[in-house]
Design an enzyme around this catalytic site. Sequence first.
Site, PDB file in Angstrom:
ATOM      1  N   GLY A 122       8.618   4.170   2.584  1.00 15.42           N
ATOM      2  CA  GLY A 122       8.550   2.826   2.024  1.00 15.42           C
ATOM      3  C   GLY A 122       7.359   2.147   2.334  1.00 15.42           C
ATOM      4  N   ASP A 123       6.954   0.946   1.681  1.00 15.24           N
ATOM      5  CA  ASP A 123       5.903   0.105   1.861  1.00 15.24           C
ATOM      6  C   ASP A 123       4.417   1.035   1.535  1.00 15.24           C
ATOM      7  OD1 ASP A 123       7.667  -1.798   2.956  1.00 15.24           O
ATOM      8  OD2 ASP A 123       7.226  -1.080   5.067  1.00 15.24           O
ATOM      9  N   GLU A 124       4.640   1.663   0.503  1.00 21.31           N
ATOM     10  CA  GLU A 124       3.430   2.511   0.121  1.00 21.31           C
ATOM     11  C   GLU A 124       2.496   1.477  -0.773  1.00 21.31           C
ATOM     12  OE1 GLU A 124       6.564   3.191  -0.734  1.00 21.31           O
ATOM     13  OE2 GLU A 124       7.057   5.312   0.200  1.00 21.31           O
TER      14      GLU A 124
ATOM     15  N   LYS B 262       3.765  -0.213  -3.468  1.00 18.51           N
ATOM     16  CA  LYS B 262       4.502  -0.138  -4.808  1.00 18.51           C
ATOM     17  C   LYS B 262       4.274  -1.374  -5.538  1.00 18.51           C
ATOM     18  CE  LYS B 262       8.547   0.511  -2.982  1.00 18.51           C
ATOM     19  NZ  LYS B 262       8.187   0.943  -1.445  1.00 18.51           N
TER      20      LYS B 262
ATOM     21  N   GLY C 284      10.555  -5.220   0.277  1.00 21.29           N
ATOM     22  CA  GLY C 284       9.685  -6.304   0.168  1.00 21.29           C
ATOM     23  C   GLY C 284       8.299  -5.890  -0.418  1.00 21.29           C
ATOM     24  N   HIS C 285       7.879  -6.514  -1.735  1.00 25.73           N
ATOM     25  CA  HIS C 285       6.793  -5.799  -2.516  1.00 25.73           C
ATOM     26  C   HIS C 285       5.844  -7.082  -2.667  1.00 25.73           C
ATOM     27  CE1 HIS C 285       9.951  -2.842  -4.285  1.00 25.73           C
ATOM     28  NE2 HIS C 285       9.934  -2.650  -3.035  1.00 25.73           N
ATOM     29  N   THR C 286       4.565  -6.608  -2.170  1.00 24.42           N
ATOM     30  CA  THR C 286       3.677  -7.571  -2.076  1.00 24.42           C
ATOM     31  C   THR C 286       2.696  -7.466  -3.058  1.00 24.42           C
ATOM     32  OG1 THR C 286       3.813  -7.295   0.317  1.00 24.42           O
ATOM     33  CG2 THR C 286       1.918  -8.450  -0.553  1.00 24.42           C
TER      34      THR C 286
ATOM     35  N   GLN D  19      11.947   1.090  -1.484  1.00 24.09           N
ATOM     36  CA  GLN D  19      11.954   1.797  -0.342  1.00 24.09           C
ATOM     37  C   GLN D  19      11.238   3.021  -0.895  1.00 24.09           C
ATOM     38  OE1 GLN D  19      15.480   0.667  -1.251  1.00 24.09           O
ATOM     39  NE2 GLN D  19      14.607  -1.253  -0.034  1.00 24.09           N
TER      40      GLN D  19
ATOM     41  N   GLY E 226       8.513  -8.602   9.117  1.00 25.45           N
ATOM     42  CA  GLY E 226       7.561  -8.952  10.016  1.00 25.45           C
ATOM     43  C   GLY E 226       7.268  -7.973  11.068  1.00 25.45           C
TER      44      GLY E 226
ATOM     45  N   ARG F   8       4.486  -1.798  11.604  1.00 26.34           N
ATOM     46  CA  ARG F   8       4.955  -0.595  11.096  1.00 26.34           C
ATOM     47  C   ARG F   8       4.237   0.242  11.979  1.00 26.34           C
ATOM     48  NH1 ARG F   8       2.892  -2.511   5.296  1.00 26.34           N
ATOM     49  NH2 ARG F   8       4.643  -3.762   4.713  1.00 26.34           N
TER      50      ARG F   8
ATOM     51  N   GLY G 293      -7.738  -1.907  -2.232  1.00 21.99           N
ATOM     52  CA  GLY G 293      -7.573  -3.367  -1.752  1.00 21.99           C
ATOM     53  C   GLY G 293      -6.328  -3.878  -2.160  1.00 21.99           C
TER      54      GLY G 293
HETATM   55  P1  GDP Z   1       5.677  -1.825  -1.114  1.00 25.60           P
HETATM   56  O1  GDP Z   1       7.072  -2.228  -0.332  1.00 25.60           O
HETATM   57  O2  GDP Z   1       5.567  -0.462  -1.392  1.00 25.60           O
HETATM   58  O3  GDP Z   1       5.500  -2.914  -2.344  1.00 25.60           O
HETATM   59  O4  GDP Z   1       4.415  -2.112  -0.083  1.00 25.60           O
HETATM   60  P2  GDP Z   1       4.259  -3.758   0.900  1.00 25.60           P
HETATM   61  O5  GDP Z   1       4.198  -4.758  -0.174  1.00 25.60           O
HETATM   62  O6  GDP Z   1       5.566  -3.732   1.767  1.00 25.60           O
HETATM   63  O7  GDP Z   1       3.212  -3.174   1.657  1.00 25.60           O
HETATM   64  C1  GDP Z   1       1.998  -2.702   1.307  1.00 25.60           C
HETATM   65  C2  GDP Z   1       1.018  -3.621   1.747  1.00 25.60           C
HETATM   66  O8  GDP Z   1      -0.403  -3.024   1.562  1.00 25.60           O
HETATM   67  C3  GDP Z   1       0.882  -5.156   1.116  1.00 25.60           C
HETATM   68  O9  GDP Z   1       0.508  -6.044   2.321  1.00 25.60           O
HETATM   69  C4  GDP Z   1      -0.008  -5.023   0.123  1.00 25.60           C
HETATM   70  O10 GDP Z   1      -0.628  -6.352  -0.224  1.00 25.60           O
HETATM   71  C5  GDP Z   1      -1.201  -4.097   0.761  1.00 25.60           C
HETATM   72  N1  GDP Z   1      -1.915  -2.996  -0.193  1.00 25.60           N
HETATM   73  C6  GDP Z   1      -1.601  -2.548  -1.089  1.00 25.60           C
HETATM   74  N2  GDP Z   1      -2.424  -1.578  -1.643  1.00 25.60           N
HETATM   75  C7  GDP Z   1      -3.474  -1.851  -0.922  1.00 25.60           C
HETATM   76  C8  GDP Z   1      -4.617  -1.214  -0.718  1.00 25.60           C
HETATM   77  O11 GDP Z   1      -5.154  -0.381  -1.668  1.00 25.60           O
HETATM   78  N3  GDP Z   1      -5.595  -1.732   0.151  1.00 25.60           N
HETATM   79  C9  GDP Z   1      -5.248  -2.692   1.049  1.00 25.60           C
HETATM   80  N4  GDP Z   1      -5.964  -3.208   2.199  1.00 25.60           N
HETATM   81  N5  GDP Z   1      -3.863  -3.238   1.064  1.00 25.60           N
HETATM   82  C10 GDP Z   1      -3.154  -2.905   0.140  1.00 25.60           C
HETATM   83  P1  IMO Z   2      10.202  -1.525   0.334  1.00 23.13           P
HETATM   84  O1  IMO Z   2      10.824  -1.526  -0.946  1.00 23.13           O
HETATM   85  C1  IMO Z   2      10.218   0.125   4.330  1.00 23.13           C
HETATM   86  C2  IMO Z   2      14.309   0.941   6.156  1.00 23.13           C
HETATM   87  C3  IMO Z   2      14.839  -0.035   7.294  1.00 23.13           C
HETATM   88  C4  IMO Z   2      15.358   0.944   8.163  1.00 23.13           C
HETATM   89  C5  IMO Z   2      15.990   1.642   6.902  1.00 23.13           C
HETATM   90  C6  IMO Z   2      17.399   1.086   6.547  1.00 23.13           C
HETATM   91  O2  IMO Z   2       9.390  -3.029   0.662  1.00 23.13           O
HETATM   92  O3  IMO Z   2       9.263  -0.176   0.459  1.00 23.13           O
HETATM   93  P2  IMO Z   2      18.456  -1.138   5.375  1.00 23.13           P
HETATM   94  O4  IMO Z   2      17.953  -2.596   5.690  1.00 23.13           O
HETATM   95  O5  IMO Z   2      17.815  -0.670   4.072  1.00 23.13           O
HETATM   96  O6  IMO Z   2      19.793  -0.459   5.740  1.00 23.13           O
HETATM   97  O7  IMO Z   2      17.399  -0.095   6.463  1.00 23.13           O
HETATM   98  O8  IMO Z   2      15.283   1.489   5.971  1.00 23.13           O
HETATM   99  N1  IMO Z   2      13.749   0.036   4.990  1.00 23.13           N
HETATM  100  C7  IMO Z   2      12.399  -0.118   4.393  1.00 23.13           C
HETATM  101  N2  IMO Z   2      11.291   0.326   4.938  1.00 23.13           N
HETATM  102  N3  IMO Z   2      10.019  -0.428   3.017  1.00 23.13           N
HETATM  103  C8  IMO Z   2      11.579  -0.715   2.538  1.00 23.13           C
HETATM  104  O9  IMO Z   2      11.484  -1.547   1.384  1.00 23.13           O
HETATM  105  C9  IMO Z   2      12.694  -0.696   3.225  1.00 23.13           C
HETATM  106  N4  IMO Z   2      14.012  -0.997   3.236  1.00 23.13           N
HETATM  107  C10 IMO Z   2      14.592  -0.683   4.197  1.00 23.13           C
HETATM  108  O10 IMO Z   2      13.413  -0.377   8.139  1.00 23.13           O
HETATM  109  O11 IMO Z   2      14.439   1.817   8.887  1.00 23.13           O
HETATM  110 MG    MG Z   3       7.637  -3.013   1.223  1.00 25.55          MG
END
Ligand code: GDP
Ligand code: IMO
Ligand code: MG
Length: 435
Positions: free
Chosen positions: A25-27, A29, A53-55, A236, A313, A316, A426
Amino acid sequence: MRRENFLPEFELKMANTILIGAQWGDEGKGKIIDVLTNKADVIVRSQGGNNAGHTIVHAGKTYILHLIPSGILRRGKVCVIGNGVVVDPIALVEEIQHLRGLGVKVSKNLLVSNCAHLVMPYHRSLDEQRELRKGHAKIGTTKRGIGPAYADKASRTGLRMSDLMQPIPFAKKLQSKIRENNSILQALGAKPISYREVHDSYLAAGVKLRPFVTNTVVYLHRTLQRGKEILFEGAQGTFLDIDHGTYPYVTSSNTTAGGACTGTGVPPHKMDRVVGVMKAYTTRVGEGPLPTEDRHLADRLHALGREFGATTGRARRCGWFDAVATRYSTMINGIDELAITNLDGLDEVDPIRICVAYRLNGKRLEVPPCDAVQLENCEPIYDQMPGWKQSTASAKKLSQLPTKARNYIKRLAELTGAEVSIVSVGPTRAQTIFV
Ligand code: GDP
Ligand code: IMO
Ligand code: MG
């Protein structure tokens, strides 16, 4: 699945695309979806809920999407919350209002499946209570009630969006659900839920959501018939998948490519390509095994203000790139193309380590074990590469990246077994390199 070979290249590039997280997750996306949305017509979420949480960073503003697909920021695109998503109606109304406050149009460009299950206040309370009781063995959930909501769905006792649209039967079903869940909550020593409060607040949210609620399966099929292209937004990541992840430290839905079909009602043969998003290193939020975890790398990234969860918040956990995990991810998801994000996170790191295999009880493993305790005991086998020690943040083309950074990307692709089509340096749209 690819279309016939005789189709021109540009058509393949704009085809129906499943985008999934290839790690925990949080790659990034959200950022990649926002970039790809430029070419798509419809963007659909198929699983998860407001645990996501997609930023997206655009024009100096930061948007964090939880339930609404990340395509909402682009004009002329339709966003769909599919049947496989679990929807907290109060959170959805808040998200719509928040986006409107930021100047984003949310009206006919959003559709919500009438079959999507509801996340209820007792789900959130149960999520919290179960975590509390687990103590050290907790999952580290987002406490959004996701697990209990999917449990109700699988137990065939859930309430759905279509129920919320029918106030009288909804009230009756809610009464019995509150009664049942209050006795469980009381046994756990938690505060009971007020039927009246839930009834009034949910029906009020239902009134606000009514214009969006429809049969999204029919909408998506009509979209396909008209030759439009759909982007399936995964939430995720692969190792949080209920089947393929590091169980029990997972979320409660299928986060892998297959989930895009069941969670939207679009059949597998309509899918053209799968894009896997992965960071140039590894992160995880919550508990559970993370074989390449590295405290120094985490400290370094946190000191830069990076790698704090977009939903909760929380800081990670961070580690080196884990090719055992991403190779397995390619297998499960059928990844055709890779989007490598956060390359810039390694700008000052030297040397850089890459996990190429695990060692468990003296044996070399090329795929992650199914058992979380075994995975916890796996020792990474590392390769090392020299760092490039300069900023990549302004590179617009692959050729503008330092040779050592290009070599690193090449190695990640080789080890993962898929082609790289995007490198992100970025958070903004401009910081995207198309390969
Ligand atoms: P998601 O859940 O997969 O959409 O990812 P998140 O939004 O939770 O976390 C990814 C974080 O990395 C966010 O703060 C994005 O703004 C940031 N981000 C995405 N791609 C890049 C990148 O190539 N470089 C930097 N510095 N930040 C990035
Ligand atoms: P995005 O879409 C990262 C993790 C939680 C916990 C586990 C189970 O932003 O990548 P849950 O509330 O789903 O039952 O929690 O999954 N988790 C994530 N980790 N990115 C997410 O979403 C997540 N959604 C859930 O931290 O370990
Ligand atoms: Mg996320």
